[in-house]
Enzyme design. Structure first.
Site, PDB file in Angstrom:
ATOM      1  N   HIS A 241      31.873  22.724 -44.269  1.00 10.42           N
ATOM      2  CA  HIS A 241      30.805  21.887 -44.990  1.00 10.42           C
ATOM      3  C   HIS A 241      29.726  22.675 -44.133  1.00 10.42           C
ATOM      4  O   HIS A 241      28.552  22.710 -44.886  1.00 10.42           O
ATOM      5  CB  HIS A 241      31.045  20.709 -44.996  1.00 10.42           C
ATOM      6  CG  HIS A 241      31.552  19.962 -46.240  1.00 10.42           C
ATOM      7  ND1 HIS A 241      32.942  20.233 -46.326  1.00 10.42           N
ATOM      8  CD2 HIS A 241      31.064  19.436 -47.364  1.00 10.42           C
ATOM      9  CE1 HIS A 241      33.235  19.416 -47.702  1.00 10.42           C
ATOM     10  NE2 HIS A 241      32.273  19.181 -48.282  1.00 10.42           N
ATOM     11  N   HIS A 288      33.237  14.516 -39.397  1.00  3.68           N
ATOM     12  CA  HIS A 288      33.151  15.509 -38.428  1.00  3.68           C
ATOM     13  C   HIS A 288      32.740  14.906 -37.325  1.00  3.68           C
ATOM     14  O   HIS A 288      31.623  13.914 -37.497  1.00  3.68           O
ATOM     15  CB  HIS A 288      32.292  16.642 -39.077  1.00  3.68           C
ATOM     16  CG  HIS A 288      33.465  17.715 -39.847  1.00  3.68           C
ATOM     17  ND1 HIS A 288      34.269  18.379 -39.374  1.00  3.68           N
ATOM     18  CD2 HIS A 288      33.257  17.828 -41.114  1.00  3.68           C
ATOM     19  CE1 HIS A 288      34.881  18.981 -40.351  1.00  3.68           C
ATOM     20  NE2 HIS A 288      34.054  18.773 -41.463  1.00  3.68           N
TER      21      HIS A 288
END
Length: 487
Positions: A241, A288
């Site tokens: 991402h 993350h």
């Protein structure tokens, strides 16, 4: 090395979430549910959420035990995973079956991808694509129905950040790709889009492959609160991402500067805002660590530095070279076949095959456009003045987009059925065995079926975006005139 370990610390993610208004419910840490609560739920009780919460904590603990060994290996330490926790946690994680929201996946060691699972891939939300090998089937033992979903163990105290970051994370997701590429090709500029798709395909392929090579788990939960579980089965490092959140806006910005008369200050501000929002959103959602995001940004910076000076040359060769289609097909097939095998199923390989297929199809379609004279060299050199849309242009854009999406849905349905039937016939696989995961169908054969039909289907979709769609618009008289000079 201490800095890298600090950036990997899940508590840093939890602190960031707390700063932006994500709070774990006060009674959650003291709860110690057992598997008995599952049976209480079956008998009319209300404690199923407690059991799922307990299982999530168990999985998180195992992941955090295994992450020490993985991170030590990644950072170059020896013996970091030699302790009891590292060995047992890794072994348990290989033997367990995990589930995420709306999906199921076998995590048993396969030596290769392809057993079970149902993830969402490019255009999945829009087109209803299942990226896992089950074709819509689910293991009842491994998933929870919506009525049995757990109650949230957190509360949101700032709705602005919540909605902003959920929107921002969508800028790196499949639905955004599906709409953005189609809209840009049909209504804005095909020349910039061709180059951006090249950058996107290479960036995502390298990022996804590194995830499955490094096998670094996502932040442990708890202390992290997982607000988004869509890609939970994938590994964490690097953050793709973050990579695509930087690659997309900055490649569009840099490539557009050389083609149009733009305010570079405004363009740079938009690119920085886009990238920052996507990166922070992945930490806010608990998907993350800071290290995942930083590594993704460092990696994509190197890739952009290496690719952007050559992208014009590559685009010219892709359009003009007689052997371009053959080279494109060979290279993309090699990318799919040579994707690194993993010790458990993740949706990364199927998603990457979709991305590579779209890139291949768009390159083939662009080559056909050039060879047929549909696109040609412009009569005037760049930079060009930006033509801001009028009301009539907006109406035609909406009409093109609506009609184009109907064409894509039809193309997907046709090519998915044909490619699936073809590979099943070639391998002598019964459709019901693949769908129901029954019979003697091996995981490797299931993988071949999945990758083949995805690759063929999304080549057709990529081809439709740059050739079939514009050809349809031309037939009904609503094409975009500047399409003809976009080399």
């Amino acid at each position: 090395m201490n800095l890298l370990h600090k950036l990997q610390d899940p508590q840093l993610v939890a602190d960031c979430q707390h700063y932006f208004g994500v709070r774990r419910l006060a009674d959650e840490p003291s709860r110690t549910p057992t598997k008995k609560h599952y049976y209480e739920k079956q008998n009319g009780g209300s404690e199923f959420a407690d059991y799922k919460y307990c299982k999530q904590r168990e999985f998180s603990a195992e992941s955090s035990c295994g992450s020490g060994e993985l991170m030590d290996r990644f950072l170059g330490h020896s013996g970091g995973g030699g302790g009891k926790c590292g060995r047992q946690g890794t072994a348990r994680s290989r033997d367990k079956t995990h589930a995420r929201q709306g999906s199921s996946a076998s995590v048993n060691s396969l030596g290769s991808d392809g057993e079970g699972g149902k993830g969402k891939s490019w255009m999945a939300v829009l087109l209803g694509e299942n990226t896992g090998g089950t074709e819509g089937s689910m293991d009842e033992d491994n998933t929870l129905s919506e009525s049995e979903a757990e109650e949230p163990n957190y509360t949101i105290t700032n709705r602005f950040w919540y909605h902003l970051f959920f929107f921002s994370t969508a800028l790196g997701g499949e639905l955004f790709y599906s709409l953005f590429f189609c809209f840009w090709a049909w209504n804005v500029d095909g020349a910039v889009l061709r180059r951006v798709i090249m950058v996107w395909m290479v960036t995502m392929y390298i990022g996804q492959a590194l995830k499955d090579l490094l096998k670094v788990p996502r932040p442990a939960c708890p202390p992290v609160i997982r607000l988004d579980t869509k890609w939970e089965l994938e590994y964490g490092l690097p953050s793709t991402h973050a990579m695509v959140g930087a690659a997309m806006p900055f490649s569009i910005f840099i490539l557009s500067l050389s083609r149009y008369q733009l305010d570079w200050g405004l363009g740079l501000a938009i690119a920085l805002t886009w990238c920052s929002c996507v990166c922070v959103s992945r930490i806010y959602l608990g998907m993350h660590s800071f290290l995942d995001v930083v590594c993704g940004l460092v990696l994509v910076s190197g890739l952009l530095w290496a690719m952007l000076p050559w992208v014009d040359t590559l685009d010219h060769l892709a359009l003009t070279h007689p052997a371009s289609p053959l080279i494109t097909i060979i290279l993309t097939i090699a990318m799919v076949v040579c994707y690194p095998a993993t010790d458990r199923w993740t949706p990364a390989r199927g998603d990457t095959t979709v991305i590579v297929g779209v890139g291949c199809g768009s390159l083939l379609g662009s080559w056909v456009n050039y060879q047929l004279g549909i696109i040609r060299e412009p009569s005037l050199p760049p930079p060009y003045t930006v033509l801001w849309p009028t009301l009539n242009m907006v109406g035609l854009s909406l009409l093109r987009t609506s009609l184009g999406m109907v064409v894509i849905v039809a193309v997907r349905a046709i090519f998915k059925s044909l490619s699936f039937a073809t590979i099943c016939a070639l391998l002598q696989v019964r459709t019901e065995d693949y769908v129901n995961k029954s019979g003697s169908l091996t995981s490797r054969r299931r993988l071949v079926v999945e990758l083949f039909y995805k690759f063929i289907t999304y080549i057709a979709i990529g081809f439709t975006v740059v050739y079939t769609g514009p050809m349809t618009f031309r037939l009904v008289g609503i094409e975009r005139p500047t399409f003809y000079t976009e080399v």
